[in-house]
Design a protein around this motif. Structure first.
Motif, PDB file in Angstrom:
ATOM      1  N   GLY A  70       0.675  -1.129  -0.044  1.00 46.39           N
ATOM      2  CA  GLY A  70      -0.236   0.005   0.076  1.00 46.39           C
ATOM      3  C   GLY A  70       0.619   1.156   0.048  1.00 46.39           C
ATOM      4  N   LEU A  71       2.125   1.171  -0.095  1.00 43.84           N
ATOM      5  CA  LEU A  71       3.091   2.626   0.008  1.00 43.84           C
ATOM      6  C   LEU A  71       2.816   3.266  -1.522  1.00 43.84           C
ATOM      7  CD1 LEU A  71       6.198   1.362   2.172  1.00 43.84           C
ATOM      8  CD2 LEU A  71       3.917   2.766   2.790  1.00 43.84           C
ATOM      9  N   GLY A  72       2.668   2.390  -2.388  1.00 45.41           N
ATOM     10  CA  GLY A  72       2.390   3.149  -3.676  1.00 45.41           C
ATOM     11  C   GLY A  72       4.014   3.860  -4.220  1.00 45.41           C
ATOM     12  N   ILE A  73       4.777   3.048  -4.064  1.00 39.87           N
ATOM     13  CA  ILE A  73       6.312   3.715  -4.305  1.00 39.87           C
ATOM     14  C   ILE A  73       6.427   3.744  -5.836  1.00 39.87           C
ATOM     15  CG2 ILE A  73       8.854   3.266  -4.222  1.00 39.87           C
ATOM     16  CD1 ILE A  73       8.245   1.240  -1.753  1.00 39.87           C
ATOM     17  N   ARG A  74       6.843   5.171  -6.244  1.00 37.97           N
ATOM     18  CA  ARG A  74       6.924   5.389  -7.524  1.00 37.97           C
ATOM     19  C   ARG A  74       8.497   5.323  -7.864  1.00 37.97           C
ATOM     20  NH1 ARG A  74       3.917  10.050  -5.563  1.00 37.97           N
ATOM     21  NH2 ARG A  74       5.756  11.339  -6.236  1.00 37.97           N
ATOM     22  N   ASP A  75       8.699   5.394  -9.203  1.00 35.64           N
ATOM     23  CA  ASP A  75      10.137   5.363  -9.736  1.00 35.64           C
ATOM     24  C   ASP A  75      10.667   6.416  -9.272  1.00 35.64           C
ATOM     25  OD1 ASP A  75       9.748   3.307 -11.373  1.00 35.64           O
ATOM     26  OD2 ASP A  75       9.213   4.280 -13.242  1.00 35.64           O
ATOM     27  N   GLU A  76      10.363   7.681  -9.177  1.00 32.54           N
ATOM     28  CA  GLU A  76      10.960   8.839  -8.473  1.00 32.54           C
ATOM     29  C   GLU A  76      11.272   8.618  -7.007  1.00 32.54           C
ATOM     30  OE1 GLU A  76       6.971  10.354  -8.961  1.00 32.54           O
ATOM     31  OE2 GLU A  76       8.258   9.105 -10.015  1.00 32.54           O
ATOM     32  N   HIS A  77      10.285   7.916  -6.006  1.00 32.43           N
ATOM     33  CA  HIS A  77      10.927   7.585  -4.940  1.00 32.43           C
ATOM     34  C   HIS A  77      11.794   6.669  -4.840  1.00 32.43           C
ATOM     35  CE1 HIS A  77       6.278   8.129  -4.001  1.00 32.43           C
ATOM     36  NE2 HIS A  77       6.921   9.202  -3.528  1.00 32.43           N
ATOM     37  N   ARG A  78      12.000   5.663  -5.804  1.00 30.30           N
ATOM     38  CA  ARG A  78      12.969   4.531  -5.584  1.00 30.30           C
ATOM     39  C   ARG A  78      14.171   5.156  -5.978  1.00 30.30           C
ATOM     40  NH1 ARG A  78      14.462   0.601  -9.718  1.00 30.30           N
ATOM     41  NH2 ARG A  78      15.499  -1.098  -8.397  1.00 30.30           N
ATOM     42  N   ARG A  79      14.398   5.937  -7.131  1.00 23.72           N
ATOM     43  CA  ARG A  79      15.690   6.652  -7.466  1.00 23.72           C
ATOM     44  C   ARG A  79      16.402   7.425  -6.415  1.00 23.72           C
ATOM     45  NH1 ARG A  79      12.906   7.281 -12.207  1.00 23.72           N
ATOM     46  NH2 ARG A  79      12.274   9.262 -11.693  1.00 23.72           N
ATOM     47  N   ARG A  80      15.310   8.134  -5.521  1.00 26.51           N
ATOM     48  CA  ARG A  80      15.930   8.992  -4.675  1.00 26.51           C
ATOM     49  C   ARG A  80      16.126   8.230  -3.482  1.00 26.51           C
ATOM     50  NH1 ARG A  80      18.679  13.263  -3.526  1.00 26.51           N
ATOM     51  NH2 ARG A  80      18.060  14.352  -1.670  1.00 26.51           N
ATOM     52  N   TRP A  81      15.482   7.102  -3.029  1.00 27.13           N
ATOM     53  CA  TRP A  81      15.945   6.110  -2.013  1.00 27.13           C
ATOM     54  C   TRP A  81      17.411   5.683  -2.318  1.00 27.13           C
ATOM     55  CZ3 TRP A  81      17.476   1.603  -0.608  1.00 27.13           C
ATOM     56  CH2 TRP A  81      17.081   1.206   0.697  1.00 27.13           C
ATOM     57  N   LEU A  82      17.453   5.284  -3.352  1.00 33.77           N
ATOM     58  CA  LEU A  82      18.865   4.657  -3.970  1.00 33.77           C
ATOM     59  C   LEU A  82      20.165   5.695  -3.813  1.00 33.77           C
ATOM     60  CD1 LEU A  82      17.727   2.346  -6.885  1.00 33.77           C
ATOM     61  CD2 LEU A  82      19.001   1.772  -4.449  1.00 33.77           C
ATOM     62  N   ASP A  83      19.614   7.050  -4.277  1.00 33.11           N
ATOM     63  CA  ASP A  83      20.627   8.160  -4.338  1.00 33.11           C
ATOM     64  C   ASP A  83      21.199   8.294  -2.551  1.00 33.11           C
ATOM     65  OD1 ASP A  83      20.683   8.373  -6.913  1.00 33.11           O
ATOM     66  OD2 ASP A  83      19.500  10.064  -6.896  1.00 33.11           O
ATOM     67  N   LEU A  84      20.047   8.482  -1.781  1.00 31.49           N
ATOM     68  CA  LEU A  84      20.308   8.755  -0.496  1.00 31.49           C
ATOM     69  C   LEU A  84      20.906   7.659   0.198  1.00 31.49           C
ATOM     70  CD1 LEU A  84      17.133  10.561   0.688  1.00 31.49           C
ATOM     71  CD2 LEU A  84      19.242  11.411   0.172  1.00 31.49           C
ATOM     72  N   MET A  85      20.529   6.241  -0.090  1.00 30.52           N
ATOM     73  CA  MET A  85      21.231   5.230   0.382  1.00 30.52           C
ATOM     74  C   MET A  85      22.794   5.078  -0.020  1.00 30.52           C
ATOM     75  SD  MET A  85      21.392   2.737   2.489  1.00 30.52           S
ATOM     76  CE  MET A  85      19.924   2.006   2.847  1.00 30.52           C
ATOM     77  N   SER A  86      23.002   5.351  -1.301  1.00 31.67           N
ATOM     78  CA  SER A  86      24.390   5.414  -1.701  1.00 31.67           C
ATOM     79  C   SER A  86      25.300   6.278  -1.064  1.00 31.67           C
ATOM     80  CB  SER A  86      24.468   5.722  -3.322  1.00 31.67           C
ATOM     81  OG  SER A  86      25.681   5.545  -3.747  1.00 31.67           O
ATOM     82  N   ALA A  87      24.703   7.670  -0.936  1.00 37.18           N
ATOM     83  CA  ALA A  87      25.388   8.487  -0.006  1.00 37.18           C
ATOM     84  C   ALA A  87      25.842   8.022   1.427  1.00 37.18           C
ATOM     85  CB  ALA A  87      24.752  10.136  -0.070  1.00 37.18           C
ATOM     86  N   ALA A  88      24.631   7.399   2.113  1.00 34.21           N
ATOM     87  CA  ALA A  88      24.846   6.868   3.318  1.00 34.21           C
ATOM     88  C   ALA A  88      25.914   5.912   3.446  1.00 34.21           C
ATOM     89  CB  ALA A  88      23.482   6.498   4.029  1.00 34.21           C
ATOM     90  N   VAL A  89      26.036   4.943   2.509  1.00 31.71           N
ATOM     91  CA  VAL A  89      26.961   3.855   2.256  1.00 31.71           C
ATOM     92  C   VAL A  89      28.254   4.394   2.323  1.00 31.71           C
ATOM     93  CG1 VAL A  89      27.771   2.202   1.007  1.00 31.71           C
ATOM     94  CG2 VAL A  89      25.428   2.167   1.551  1.00 31.71           C
ATOM     95  N   GLY A  90      28.322   5.594   1.570  1.00 29.09           N
ATOM     96  CA  GLY A  90      29.637   6.113   1.360  1.00 29.09           C
ATOM     97  C   GLY A  90      30.115   6.753   2.771  1.00 29.09           C
ATOM     98  N   GLU A  91      29.174   7.381   3.317  1.00 28.01           N
ATOM     99  CA  GLU A  91      29.398   7.974   4.761  1.00 28.01           C
ATOM    100  C   GLU A  91      29.636   6.975   5.750  1.00 28.01           C
ATOM    101  OE1 GLU A  91      27.433  10.747   8.117  1.00 28.01           O
ATOM    102  OE2 GLU A  91      26.884  11.097   5.674  1.00 28.01           O
TER     103      GLU A  91
END
Length: 151
Positions: A79-100
Motif C-alpha cells: 500500500g505504500l505506492g512507491i513510484r520510480d522517483e521515490h525509488r531513485r531518490r531512495w537509492l541516491d540517499l542510500m548510496s550517500a549513506a553507504v559512502g559515509e
C-alpha cells in the motif's frame, strides 16, 4: 585458502549496519520527496532495518527469529505506492549513506548497492498492492554476498 568473509563481517557487523541505518534515515526524514512515504515512521524502524540487513548480509538471523522474516518485510511495503522517483531518490540517499557510514571500499559499496537495487525493485512492486493482500509464502530471507544473491 580462507573463505571470503560475509558482507556482514566485511562491513563491520551490527555496529556498522546500525550506523548506516541511522545516517540513511536522517537523510530520508529530511527529504522533501521521501519524508511523506515514511509518514508512519517510528524509531524502531531504524533498528529493524539494521537487523534485516545483518541477516541478508550473512549475519545473525534475528529478523527471521524475532520480527517475522521475509514475509513481514514484504507486508510492511504493501500500500505504500512507491513510484520510480521515490525509488531513485531512495537509492541516491542510500548510496550517500553507504559512502559515509561504511568502510571506504568501492567493491563493498558496489556489492551493497547491488542488493539495494534488487531489493528496492521488489519493494516497489509489492507497494502497489493494497494493505491486506496475501503475498503467499515468499520463502526465507534472501542472503546477499559479495557476488550477489546467494543460491
Amino acid at each position: 585458502m580462507d573463505a571470503e568473509p560475509t558482507l556482514y563481517d566485511a562491513l563491520g557487523g551490527m555496529p556498522a549496519l546500525r550506523r548506516l541505518s541511522d545516517v540513511f534515515y536522517e537523510r530520508v526524514l529530511a527529504d522533501e520527496l521521501l519524508a511523506p512515504v515514511f509518514a508512519n515512521f517510528n524509531q524502531r524502524h531504524v533498528e529493524h532495518v539494521a537487523v534485516w540487513l545483518a541477516e541478508v548480509f550473512g549475519g545473525p538471523e534475528q529478523f527471521t527469529a524475532s520480527l517475522g522474516g521475509h514475509r513481514s518485510l514484504l507486508h510492511s511495503h504493501l500500500g505504500l505506492g512507491i513510484r520510480d522517483e521515490h525509488r531513485r531518490r531512495w537509492l541516491d540517499l542510500m548510496s550517500a549513506a553507504v559512502g559515509e557510514a561504511l568502510p571506504d571500499s568501492p567493491d563493498l559499496h558496489a556489492s551493497v548497492m547491488s542488493y539495494f537495487e534488487w531489493g528496492t525493485a521488489i519493494a516497489q512492486e509489492v507497494s502497489q498492492d493494497p494493505v491486506g493482500t496475501d503475498l503467499g509464502e515468499p520463502g526465507p530471507t534472501p542472503r546477499w554476498g559479495h557476488q550477489g544473491l546467494a543460491t
